[in-house]
Motif scaffolding. Structure first.
Motif, PDB file in Angstrom:
ATOM      1  N   THR A  14      41.903 -42.192   2.316  1.00  0.00           N
ATOM      2  CA  THR A  14      43.174 -41.844   3.119  1.00  0.00           C
ATOM      3  C   THR A  14      43.187 -42.551   4.287  1.00  0.00           C
ATOM      4  OG1 THR A  14      42.777 -39.848   1.925  1.00  0.00           O
ATOM      5  CG2 THR A  14      44.304 -39.920   3.728  1.00  0.00           C
ATOM      6  N   TYR A  15      41.816 -42.873   5.037  1.00  0.00           N
ATOM      7  CA  TYR A  15      41.982 -43.457   6.216  1.00  0.00           C
ATOM      8  C   TYR A  15      41.023 -44.834   6.349  1.00  0.00           C
ATOM      9  CZ  TYR A  15      42.830 -38.465   6.636  1.00  0.00           C
ATOM     10  OH  TYR A  15      43.450 -37.278   6.669  1.00  0.00           O
TER      11      TYR A  15
ATOM     12  N   LYS B  20      46.185 -45.840  10.472  1.00  0.00           N
ATOM     13  CA  LYS B  20      45.359 -45.344   9.339  1.00  0.00           C
ATOM     14  C   LYS B  20      43.971 -44.823  10.002  1.00  0.00           C
ATOM     15  CE  LYS B  20      45.943 -45.401   5.460  1.00  0.00           C
ATOM     16  NZ  LYS B  20      46.563 -44.556   4.353  1.00  0.00           N
ATOM     17  N   GLU B  21      43.356 -45.194  10.784  1.00  0.00           N
ATOM     18  CA  GLU B  21      42.148 -44.649  11.461  1.00  0.00           C
ATOM     19  C   GLU B  21      42.177 -43.166  11.956  1.00  0.00           C
ATOM     20  OE1 GLU B  21      38.611 -45.734  14.882  1.00  0.00           O
ATOM     21  OE2 GLU B  21      39.883 -47.455  13.745  1.00  0.00           O
TER      22      GLU B  21
ATOM     23  N   ILE C 131      42.890 -39.480  12.166  1.00  0.00           N
ATOM     24  CA  ILE C 131      43.099 -38.354  11.210  1.00  0.00           C
ATOM     25  C   ILE C 131      43.615 -37.201  11.656  1.00  0.00           C
ATOM     26  CG2 ILE C 131      41.438 -36.522  10.112  1.00  0.00           C
ATOM     27  CD1 ILE C 131      39.183 -38.665  10.072  1.00  0.00           C
TER      28      ILE C 131
ATOM     29  N   ARG D 225      39.312 -39.352  14.996  1.00  0.00           N
ATOM     30  CA  ARG D 225      39.200 -40.685  14.310  1.00  0.00           C
ATOM     31  C   ARG D 225      38.315 -40.669  13.455  1.00  0.00           C
ATOM     32  NH1 ARG D 225      37.883 -44.992  17.031  1.00  0.00           N
ATOM     33  NH2 ARG D 225      37.417 -44.276  19.347  1.00  0.00           N
ATOM     34  N   LEU D 226      38.621 -41.734  12.278  1.00  0.00           N
ATOM     35  CA  LEU D 226      37.495 -41.821  11.331  1.00  0.00           C
ATOM     36  C   LEU D 226      36.381 -42.674  11.772  1.00  0.00           C
ATOM     37  CD1 LEU D 226      37.102 -42.211   8.124  1.00  0.00           C
ATOM     38  CD2 LEU D 226      37.896 -44.573   8.396  1.00  0.00           C
TER      39      LEU D 226
END
Length: 547
Positions: free
Chosen positions: A237-238, A256-257, A259, A425-426
């Motif tokens: 997802t990330y 996308k990073e 969360i 963040r991822l």
């Protein structure tokens, strides 16, 4: 508890909303109705849930939250404009600190609202599809707020019951009981929240998993932390941003990073700058004001004047010498996080200096005297900023954290920013998984996870040089890596506390902060307003070490 309950009855939620999330917040405030009638309608209950989110803005992107969560550590110390030196340098930290007072009040108000919502959701008239999602959000938020409370103040007041009116007693509840509820709530959230939400800023399954991984790591539950972190990583997802510096572009905030983020609006008028209900204690900075706090004083230097691009320098915090030294020359995160050069922008300039020429340089490295003499611009190098022992020599000029700067502000003195605050963040999830792997004895797996983050951070052609070996994986290395990756992101104090490294690393790496540091500073003082309000003062007394 009188000090935080006298204005937090559930009816207050009628006037609160996440008004800064354009596509999230829909205010519903029918005049003259009570909580018992309003919150038995789906539209009314949405008001409560929106209000429960709004309290995050008291901490994230606000000066008080930065002081409690980021400063007073090994990587930041006081700039000349510091307001809460008692938090950053532990200078007579006591119960009258206004940052702690404000956040105690708001965090408990938030918990009370979540408690009320969880209690009332059965009669809210929500559809079978919506109800578990809204309960998941409220449980996520309750866990989120309680984590801030228990880590900041320790074994303080705990309840899962909604309170209306004034309560004059408080309890002392062990930390373990807080975490039992935090785990229970987050597990519910993981099971019931969707992978994505149509409205940006709402909690998702991934946000609950990532936060649960952080909580497991905090409590030494390394197997569980690893499993939950891996679930986030493997969900696809990330995705890490390819370029670290791109994370901070105002045009790329919803990437996308990220969360979980606190969403601020580009319409500054609806970001609670002044609101007698949801922000009656504000300081005129209703949005994210992180852009103000880390800037050195540049606007009084020859050739320079204040402008939108370089920001409004509140000069609150400066990096320790230790933080600047953590980045090697192969690591693009230094240039992606800090600025060292200011370019002439003033009509009045030194002879021979044109608009756009270098006017000021603040370098973490030493610049030779011979080279300095050949320059028209002013230089502040390592030996001018710091003494050889790391103590600060000049707290006005230093390399500036640029991650939170915002050149989209409408005017040069605008204190508000529409920048979203990245809470998880991822990259942090990779580092959580790495720390868990290390503690479980697998340094090879830990190194592999850390290298994912470090390879993203490598300058062109330096990928191999940035990778580490299993032998290099230690807790201190991971804390160093978290500093390089997450500097300024309102997590550092909690990292040092949960690893038992707060005292050790401040004494080793932040000499200005270490002067007044004592063992009891691993929890904060309970606000005096709270102690004055309770009648059971023997049972609910001040934390040890504070007056």
């Amino acid at each position: 508890m009188k000090s935080y309950l006298k204005r937090t009855g559930i009816v207050a939620a009628l006037m609160l909303s996440l008004a800064s999330c354009e596509n999230v917040l829909e205010e519903y405030n029918p005049s003259g109705q009570t909580a018992e009638t309003v919150f038995t309608t789906p539209e009314g209950f949405e008001t409560l849930v929106n209000a429960a989110y709004s309290y995050q803005r008291w901490w994230y992107g606000k000066e008080e939250g930065y002081n409690i969560a980021e400063t007073g550590t090994d990587i930041w110390t006081s700039g000349a404009g510091e307001v809460y030196r008692d938090l950053t340098q532990y200078l007579n930290l006591q119960s009258n600190n206004t940052a702690l007072t404000n956040l105690w009040r708001e965090l408990y108000a938030a918990v009370n609202l979540c408690n009320g919502g969880i209690t009332r959701i059965e009669k809210a008239g929500l559809s079978p599809a919506v109800r578990p999602v809204r309960e998941g959000e409220l449980r996520f938020l309750r866990a989120f707020y309680y984590w801030h409370i228990v880590e900041t103040w320790g074994d303080v007041h705990f309840t899962t019951e909604e309170t209306n009116g004034i309560v004059a007693t408080a309890n002392r509840t062990p930390v373990d009981k807080f975490y039992a509820l935090i785990f229970e709530d987050l597990k519910f959230a993981v099971a019931n929240l969707p992978v994505t939400q149509a409205q940006y800023g709402r909690a998702t399954k991934g946000a609950a998993q990532a936060f649960l991984a952080r909580m497991y790591l905090t409590r030494g539950m390394n197997k569980e932390a690893l499993e939950m972190a891996q679930a986030v990583i493997n969900s696809n997802t990330y995705k890490l941003e390819a370029n670290y510096a791109d994370l901070w572009k105002m045009t790329n905030l919803k990437n996308k990073e990220v969360i979980y983020a606190i969403d601020y609006s580009t319409n500054l008028a609806i970001n609670d700058l002044a609101n007698s209900t949801s922000n009656p204690y504000g300081h005129g900075r209703g949005s994210n004001n992180g852009h103000l706090l880390f800037l050195m004083k540049y606007d009084d230097r020859p050739g320079m004047t204040r402008d939108i691009t370089n920001g409004r320098p509140f000069n609150r915090y400066m990096p320790t010498q230790f933080l600047l030294d953590l980045y090697n020359d192969n690591d693009a995160r230094y240039e992606g996080s800090f600025m060292e050069v200011w370019y002439a922008n003033a009509t009045s300039r030194p002879t021979g200096m044109a608009i756009g020429d270098t006017a000021v340089v603040c370098s973490r490295k030493e610049i030779s005297d011979a080279f300095e003499k050949t320059r028209k611009y002013q230089t502040y190098d390592r030996s001018k900023i710091y003494n050889t022992n790391g103590l600060v020599k000049d707290n006005l000029r230093y390399p500036t954290l640029s991650k939170f700067m915002d050149a989209t502000r409408p005017s040069l003195n605008e204190a508000q920013s529409a920048r979203d605050v990245f809470v998880i963040r991822l990259a942090e999830v990779y580092l959580i998984a790495a720390e868990a792997q290390m503690k479980l004895g697998d340094t090879k797996a830990a190194a592999d996870l850390i290298n994912v983050v470090r390879m993203r951070a490598a300058k062109t052609g330096k990928t191999a040089a940035m990778q580490i070996t299993p032998a290099q994986v230690t807790l201190d290395f991971i804390l160093d890596e978290r500093a390089r990756e997450l500097a300024g992101e309102q997590i550092r104090w909690f990292d040092l506390k949960r690893t038992g490294k707060l005292m050790e690393r401040i004494k080793a790496y932040a000499p200005d902060n270490a002067i007044n540091l004592q063992e009891h500073h691993t929890v904060r003082p309970i606000p005096q307003t709270q102690l004055d309000a309770v009648t059971n003062k023997t049972e609910f007394a001040q934390n040890k070490g504070y007056q």
